[in-house]
Design a protein around this motif. Structure first.
Motif, PDB file in Angstrom:
ATOM      1  N   ILE A  46       0.834  -1.207   0.000  1.00  0.00           N
ATOM      2  CA  ILE A  46       0.000   0.000   0.000  1.00  0.00           C
ATOM      3  C   ILE A  46       0.865   1.251   0.000  1.00  0.00           C
ATOM      4  O   ILE A  46       0.612   2.212  -0.737  1.00  0.00           O
ATOM      5  CB  ILE A  46      -0.960  -0.015   1.202  1.00  0.00           C
ATOM      6  N   VAL A  47       1.901   1.242   0.821  1.00  0.00           N
ATOM      7  CA  VAL A  47       2.813   2.393   0.886  1.00  0.00           C
ATOM      8  C   VAL A  47       3.509   2.606  -0.450  1.00  0.00           C
ATOM      9  O   VAL A  47       3.672   3.750  -0.915  1.00  0.00           O
ATOM     10  CB  VAL A  47       3.851   2.188   2.016  1.00  0.00           C
ATOM     11  N   MET A  48       3.891   1.513  -1.117  1.00  0.00           N
ATOM     12  CA  MET A  48       4.540   1.617  -2.421  1.00  0.00           C
ATOM     13  C   MET A  48       3.598   2.236  -3.454  1.00  0.00           C
ATOM     14  O   MET A  48       3.999   3.115  -4.243  1.00  0.00           O
ATOM     15  CB  MET A  48       4.987   0.238  -2.891  1.00  0.00           C
ATOM     16  N   TYR A  49       2.335   1.803  -3.450  1.00  0.00           N
ATOM     17  CA  TYR A  49       1.350   2.374  -4.364  1.00  0.00           C
ATOM     18  C   TYR A  49       1.167   3.869  -4.105  1.00  0.00           C
ATOM     19  O   TYR A  49       1.046   4.678  -5.044  1.00  0.00           O
ATOM     20  CB  TYR A  49       0.006   1.662  -4.210  1.00  0.00           C
ATOM     21  N   MET A  50       1.141   4.239  -2.830  1.00  0.00           N
ATOM     22  CA  MET A  50       0.977   5.653  -2.479  1.00  0.00           C
ATOM     23  C   MET A  50       2.166   6.480  -2.960  1.00  0.00           C
ATOM     24  O   MET A  50       1.997   7.590  -3.487  1.00  0.00           O
ATOM     25  CB  MET A  50       0.801   5.792  -0.964  1.00  0.00           C
TER      26      MET A  50
END
Length: 217
Positions: free
Chosen positions: A2-6
């Motif tokens: 999720i952090v990578m997508y953000m």
């Protein structure tokens, strides 16, 4: 993840305005790199997207086959669909499901299919989110592998967010979705309801035996 997508979303927003991306025929991460002149990076990203989509399709086909297999085993669909081969796997069902999906992908507009996949996935997520507080209230005795934090407020917020996304889809998508639901209800009440093992005792006993086996080893 999720952090990578953000982080990717933040970088892409800094590279290209969302308004410029919206003007493109097929906006994507690769399109953002093309707009800033980094065509070489766009090609690498496009190649990665193809590989990623291939793996996603394979996983989804396996999941679809498992769902049909489980529904057939439980009597919601004809029992013949849950037959396995000599290796104990539903190989024939996997081939049939793959052929049907390939035919649908070949003869239907990709835009229509993507909208149907979106509304179908969002509706499933909405129902699952709503069912969490209901099942926790009605069946607190069921064995559970994890606890949902923030229950019931987080599931409710998830359901509302998913439904809001569904409302942003076109009217035609909703009409197709309703027709698809009617077909599903017809299959369930015409066949599944009368052949389902759920409520007849044998499925409950089977699930209890499998649960005891998993707990006791």
């Amino acid at each position: 993840i999720i952090v990578m997508y953000m982080l990717v979303a933040v970088v892409t927003t800094g590279m290209v305005s969302y308004a410029d991306l919206a003007k493109q025929d097929s906006p994507s991460l690769a399109t953002a790199f093309e707009l800033v002149g980094a065509d070489w990076a766009a090609k690498i990203i496009s190649f990665g997207i193809v590989l990623g989509l291939a793996t996603v399709v394979m996983v989804l086909l396996l999941g679809l086959t498992r769902i049909v297999f489980a529904m057939s085993r439980d009597g919601l669909l004809p029992r013949g669909l849950s037959k396995t081969g000599k290796h104990g796997t539903p190989a024939a069902l996997q081939i049939v499901v793959g052929a049907v999906v390939a035919l649908v992908a070949a003869f239907f507009d990709i835009g229509v299919l993507s909208d149907m996949v979106n509304i179908g996935t969002l509706s499933a997520f909405t129902l699952v989110a709503i069912s969490i507080p209901i099942m926790r209230k009605k069946r607190p005795d069921l064995p559970r592998a994890f606890k949902m934090p923030g229950n019931p407020w987080i599931p409710i917020l998830i359901a509302v967010a998913n439904f809001w996304l569904m409302l942003n889809l076109s009217v035609l998508t909703w009409i197709r979705f309703v027709v698809w639901l009617v077909v599903g209800f017809a299959i369930y009440f015409g066949y599944g309801y009368w052949h389902a093992r759920l409520g007849k005792g044998d499925l409950t006993e089977t699930l209890s035996a499998e649960t005891d086996k998993a707990v006791n080893g």
